[in-house]
Design an enzyme around this catalytic site. Structure first.
Site, PDB file in Angstrom:
ATOM      1  NE  ARG A 147      -3.701   0.712   1.800  1.00 49.88           N
ATOM      2  CZ  ARG A 147      -4.448   1.190   2.792  1.00 49.88           C
ATOM      3  NH1 ARG A 147      -4.908   0.377   3.712  1.00 49.88           N
ATOM      4  NH2 ARG A 147      -4.751   2.471   2.850  1.00 49.88           N
TER       5      ARG A 147
ATOM      6  CG  HIS B 194     -13.974   5.973   4.489  1.00 48.42           C
ATOM      7  ND1 HIS B 194     -14.402   6.570   3.345  1.00 48.42           N
ATOM      8  CD2 HIS B 194     -12.691   5.591   4.260  1.00 48.42           C
ATOM      9  CE1 HIS B 194     -13.428   6.563   2.455  1.00 48.42           C
ATOM     10  NE2 HIS B 194     -12.372   5.972   2.976  1.00 48.42           N
TER      11      HIS B 194
ATOM     12  CE1 TYR C 183     -12.478  10.975  -6.113  1.00 50.05           C
ATOM     13  CE2 TYR C 183     -12.620  12.342  -4.153  1.00 50.05           C
ATOM     14  CZ  TYR C 183     -12.849  11.147  -4.793  1.00 50.05           C
ATOM     15  OH  TYR C 183     -13.444  10.121  -4.121  1.00 50.05           O
ATOM     16  N   PRO C 184      -8.568  15.883  -5.407  1.00 50.25           N
ATOM     17  CG  PRO C 184      -7.956  18.153  -5.487  1.00 50.25           C
ATOM     18  CD  PRO C 184      -8.613  17.064  -6.303  1.00 50.25           C
ATOM     19  CG  MET C 185     -10.315  14.202  -0.132  1.00 53.54           C
ATOM     20  SD  MET C 185     -11.517  12.879   0.172  1.00 53.54           S
ATOM     21  CE  MET C 185     -12.417  13.538   1.568  1.00 53.54           C
ATOM     22  N   GLY C 186     -10.334  17.636   1.267  1.00 56.75           N
ATOM     23  CA  GLY C 186      -9.913  18.087   2.588  1.00 56.75           C
ATOM     24  C   GLY C 186     -10.995  17.810   3.598  1.00 56.75           C
ATOM     25  NE  ARG C 187     -11.468  13.288   6.345  1.00 58.84           N
ATOM     26  CZ  ARG C 187     -12.156  12.527   5.503  1.00 58.84           C
ATOM     27  NH1 ARG C 187     -13.234  12.974   4.911  1.00 58.84           N
ATOM     28  NH2 ARG C 187     -11.764  11.291   5.263  1.00 58.84           N
TER      29      ARG C 187
HETATM   30  C1  VOV Z   1     -11.903   1.571  -2.640  1.00 61.64           C
HETATM   31  C2  VOV Z   1     -12.360   1.693  -1.457  1.00 61.64           C
HETATM   32  C3  VOV Z   1     -11.804   2.355  -0.230  1.00 61.64           C
HETATM   33  C4  VOV Z   1     -11.379   1.704   0.916  1.00 61.64           C
HETATM   34  C5  VOV Z   1     -11.358   0.216   1.178  1.00 61.64           C
HETATM   35  C6  VOV Z   1     -10.948   2.720   1.854  1.00 61.64           C
HETATM   36  C7  VOV Z   1     -10.484   2.454   3.151  1.00 61.64           C
HETATM   37  C8  VOV Z   1      -9.903   3.434   3.947  1.00 61.64           C
HETATM   38  C9  VOV Z   1      -9.386   3.209   5.287  1.00 61.64           C
HETATM   39  C10 VOV Z   1      -9.439   1.872   6.021  1.00 61.64           C
HETATM   40  C11 VOV Z   1      -8.857   4.405   5.734  1.00 61.64           C
HETATM   41  C12 VOV Z   1      -8.240   4.730   7.117  1.00 61.64           C
HETATM   42  C13 VOV Z   1      -6.959   4.111   7.441  1.00 61.64           C
HETATM   43  C14 VOV Z   1      -5.832   4.200   6.445  1.00 61.64           C
HETATM   44  O1  VOV Z   1      -5.467   3.138   5.928  1.00 61.64           O
HETATM   45  O2  VOV Z   1      -5.318   5.285   6.193  1.00 61.64           O
HETATM   46  C15 VOV Z   1      -9.025   5.358   4.675  1.00 61.64           C
HETATM   47  C16 VOV Z   1      -8.574   6.676   4.738  1.00 61.64           C
HETATM   48  C17 VOV Z   1      -8.986   7.639   3.851  1.00 61.64           C
HETATM   49  N1  VOV Z   1      -9.835   7.487   2.784  1.00 61.64           N
HETATM   50 FE1  VOV Z   1     -10.549   5.751   2.064  1.00 61.64          FE
HETATM   51  N2  VOV Z   1     -11.109   3.961   1.248  1.00 61.64           N
HETATM   52  C18 VOV Z   1     -11.648   3.789  -0.008  1.00 61.64           C
HETATM   53  C19 VOV Z   1     -12.014   4.763  -0.947  1.00 61.64           C
HETATM   54  C20 VOV Z   1     -11.948   6.119  -0.647  1.00 61.64           C
HETATM   55  C21 VOV Z   1     -12.564   7.166  -1.419  1.00 61.64           C
HETATM   56  C22 VOV Z   1     -13.417   6.974  -2.655  1.00 61.64           C
HETATM   57  C23 VOV Z   1     -12.273   8.363  -0.798  1.00 61.64           C
HETATM   58  C24 VOV Z   1     -12.799   9.721  -1.187  1.00 61.64           C
HETATM   59  C25 VOV Z   1     -13.904  10.101  -0.226  1.00 61.64           C
HETATM   60  C26 VOV Z   1     -15.229  10.278  -0.856  1.00 61.64           C
HETATM   61  O3  VOV Z   1     -16.231  10.398  -0.095  1.00 61.64           O
HETATM   62  O4  VOV Z   1     -15.314  10.324  -2.079  1.00 61.64           O
HETATM   63  C27 VOV Z   1     -11.434   8.089   0.327  1.00 61.64           C
HETATM   64  C28 VOV Z   1     -10.878   9.049   1.154  1.00 61.64           C
HETATM   65  C29 VOV Z   1     -10.040   8.726   2.220  1.00 61.64           C
HETATM   66  C30 VOV Z   1      -9.252   9.692   2.944  1.00 61.64           C
HETATM   67  C31 VOV Z   1      -9.184  11.178   2.622  1.00 61.64           C
HETATM   68  C32 VOV Z   1      -8.593   9.021   3.940  1.00 61.64           C
HETATM   69  C33 VOV Z   1      -7.601   9.625   4.967  1.00 61.64           C
HETATM   70  C34 VOV Z   1      -8.369  10.270   6.058  1.00 61.64           C
HETATM   71  C35 VOV Z   1      -7.622  10.609   7.283  1.00 61.64           C
HETATM   72  O5  VOV Z   1      -8.098  11.524   7.991  1.00 61.64           O
HETATM   73  O6  VOV Z   1      -6.590  10.021   7.603  1.00 61.64           O
HETATM   74  N3  VOV Z   1     -11.272   6.719   0.408  1.00 61.64           N
HETATM   75  N4  VOV Z   1      -9.702   4.765   3.614  1.00 61.64           N
END
Ligand code: VOV
Length: 249
Positions: A131, A172, A145-149
């Site tokens: 990863r 999520h 796409y970029p994003m923020g909180r």
């Molecule tokens: C394809 C699917 C998928 C999967 C399985 C997945 C899983 C996970 C896990 C388990 C974790 C947390 C732990 C880590 O491992 O970092 C994350 C973390 C994150 N994600 Fe995610 N995400 C996906 C997909 C996925 C999408 C489509 C998006 C866009 C959001 C949307 O609404 O459009 C996203 C965003 C994020 C972000 C910005 C973070 C970091 C946030 C933070 O504050 O740190 N993500 N994500």
């Protein structure tokens, strides 16, 4: 308590979009065009040897819509290498026609919000390593796409408890897992590097899955309450064997 969560960081990444100067290309002789494409394919071959050695990865996409014509995604161990690649492209013959457009700089990131990642910062498991140092899947479509909180008074990601953030990201992740085999994601951190906080790069065989996953995630509390999004770029994979056809007139 609202404390920073430890991140595990991998390769540096640039999403580099280019507009192709078709007008000048059409005025260029066939001989020069052939030479430019040949040189570009040699560059691609060189980059591929880096990927084969697992010292980086890259992919090239034909952008849909008018935000750009092409999007390169490069992952390398250092920012120096990313900058060198940009220069290499710009100095090449084809580089004269590849007008720099939007770009995004970030670093592959995993957080310790995921209990699976705990305690793995010193000795990386093969899953964590895959990863942090991902070889980009050569699937047919990519979406970036970029994003923020949010940091609104009534919804501030950076003031809520770590446990609450972990819970929200767990939910999520559960939504994301439903798309196993359909959507692959690479999350990159860009705080201090670019305008937003994270870059989201998704890969799919069917672009409809981008719409489905992003729509479904809009209902996840972490997105509903805390997410802000930048512009989306969607592209179709351009493998080396199709490069001649792409630039042919
Ligand atoms: C394809 C699917 C998928 C999967 C399985 C997945 C899983 C996970 C896990 C388990 C974790 C947390 C732990 C880590 O491992 O970092 C994350 C973390 C994150 N994600 Fe995610 N995400 C996906 C997909 C996925 C999408 C489509 C998006 C866009 C959001 C949307 O609404 O459009 C996203 C965003 C994020 C972000 C910005 C973070 C970091 C946030 C933070 O504050 O740190 N993500 N994500």
């Amino acid at each position: 308590m609202a404390e920073a969560v430890v991140t595990m960081d991998g390769w540096s990444v640039v999403h580099d979009t280019r507009t192709f100067d078709w007008a000048s290309w059409k005025l260029t002789s066939e001989e020069e065009r052939n030479a430019a494409v040949k040189e570009f394919k040699e560059l691609m071959k060189k980059w591929d040897t880096v990927e084969e050695a697992k010292l980086g990865s890259q992919s090239l996409y034909k952008v849909v819509g008018n935000k750009a014509d092409l999007m390169f995604i490069f992952l390398r161990p250092t920012m120096e290498e990313l900058e060198e690649i940009k220069r290499e492209i710009n100095k090449s013959k084809l580089g004269d026609y590849l007008i720099p457009d939007y770009s995004y700089v970030s670093i592959v990131e995993m957080t310790m919000h995921n209990p699976m990642n705990e305690g793995k910062d010193r000795k990386l498991s093969p899953q964590v390593e895959a990863r942090l140092y991902p070889i980009l899947p050569k699937w047919e479509h990519a979406c970036f796409y970029p994003m923020g909180r949010r940091r609104w008074e009534e919804a501030n990601w950076f003031t809520i408890d770590k446990e609450e953030r972990t819970r929200l990201l767990y939910d999520h992740g559960m939504t994301g897992r439903k798309y196993a085999g359909k959507v692959k994601e690479i999350i990159t951190g860009s705080i201090g590097l670019d305008n937003w906080e994270w870059g989201v790069t998704l890969f799919a065989h069917d672009p409809l899955q981008f719409k489905k996953i992003v729509y479904e995630m809009r209902f996840d509390e972490v997105t509903t309450k805390y997410a802000e999004f930048g512009d989306f770029v969607v592209g179709n994979y351009l493998p080396a064997e199709d490069v001649d056809a792409y630039f042919a007139l």
